[in-house]
Motif scaffolding. Sequence first.
Motif, PDB file in Angstrom:
ATOM      1  N   SER A 259      24.416 -16.132 -20.562  1.00  0.00           N
ATOM      2  CA  SER A 259      23.327 -15.441 -21.253  1.00  0.00           C
ATOM      3  C   SER A 259      23.494 -15.516 -22.764  1.00  0.00           C
ATOM      4  O   SER A 259      22.515 -15.652 -23.499  1.00  0.00           O
ATOM      5  CB  SER A 259      23.259 -13.977 -20.811  1.00  0.00           C
ATOM      6  N   MET A 276      18.149  -9.986 -24.190  1.00  0.00           N
ATOM      7  CA  MET A 276      18.871 -10.249 -22.943  1.00  0.00           C
ATOM      8  C   MET A 276      18.609  -9.097 -21.990  1.00  0.00           C
ATOM      9  O   MET A 276      18.747  -7.929 -22.365  1.00  0.00           O
ATOM     10  CB  MET A 276      20.365 -10.363 -23.235  1.00  0.00           C
ATOM     11  N   VAL A 381      16.957 -14.316 -20.757  1.00  0.00           N
ATOM     12  CA  VAL A 381      16.771 -14.075 -22.190  1.00  0.00           C
ATOM     13  C   VAL A 381      15.314 -14.316 -22.549  1.00  0.00           C
ATOM     14  O   VAL A 381      14.737 -15.346 -22.182  1.00  0.00           O
ATOM     15  CB  VAL A 381      17.701 -14.988 -23.017  1.00  0.00           C
TER      16      VAL A 381
END
Length: 405
Positions: A259, A276, A381
Amino acid sequence: MPLASKLRRFKELDDILRGLKILVDGLYDSEVFPSSKEEAGRVSREFDAVIALALTGGIEEMLLGVGETGKPLIIIAHDQLNSLAASLEAASKLREIGSPSWIIGAWTPGARKEIESILEGIEAASRFAGLKIGLIGDISPWLVYSKPDPNSLKELFDIEVIKIDMDELYSKINSSKVYQDLKYRVLKNAKRVEISESDLEDALKVYQALKEIVKEYDLDALTVKCFDLIGDLKTTACLALSLLQDDGIVAGCEGDIPSLLSMILGKLVSNSPTFMANISEVGKDYLCLTHCTIALSMVNEYHLLTHFESGIGVGISGRILNGGRVTLLRFRPDLKKIRIIRGVLLEGSPSKALACRTQFRIKVKGDPRRVIEDPLGNHHVMVLGDLVDAIKSFCMLKGIEVEVL
């Protein structure tokens, strides 16, 4: 780089050249007009990327001369003088030998935007290499899938992962002092505040400590095993990560490296912070994202609440009131595939009591159920804007498989 065959007997050529130069105006640093394959290759080596204006047919060898240098090549074709014919032949060979190239039809609506997106991807690819990211603590234990091999980051992207112990972070937190101007920065635009002053100060100490670590280790980005802070110090990293993002430092949660890399890529192609988040719901044509931190600069308004799961510290409920296009992305943990989701942020925010504080509902152009049917992990994201073409260009240069929903 205008390219034409040696015949050049068409009086319309100057008019075509002027039109193509208008299309790419401001996107190039210098102009050369090579007359051979060797000259095209020699000149191309001086630049990071080449925009070739395919004026006529018969330029295939010169296009190969550019492509064989390995430099990214954007070929601008028009609909006359066999421009597209030559471009197709050359680009097919370049793809065969693994040289990155794109053909843009000058007659197509949005051609300028497409060229700009490709250049953004090329720039992101050049800046992605050589980064230093900090893993503070470790990967959170529940991330059972999202565990890339640190050696693969070095091999694929020349990215260095620096492991930093939580005790070092705690030491810096304990020695931090919060000044009034920092508290004012956070409070001045908050629409609602449901936390105590001491909770705010504790959260800001985390921010100052992380900034110190970034400076000390010369980090480009960081991710922290943030839930340890809840048990050990009775505070959270949500506000700290938000402020770091606003400072231009990519900062992620839970030690999730795939991420974090998605956040870095999102920032490079957008020049803006990213969000995120957890996937909390998937419908027929939408999905919901939730998390307790978001960059304050991404939202129209925000509330300072407690962290959702623990009920302590500071969590951020951010809202984007006017909707707009967004792009979601997620690296597979082996870093050899990216899933990109093109969507529209629906106006208003969900208000689920039993979910993380910041909540967004996104209408998806493709089939969002792919997220459930073939998952690549939880965290995704979100980047503001439609950045699919830029990310696809990045992936072409890095040899990464792309799936677009």
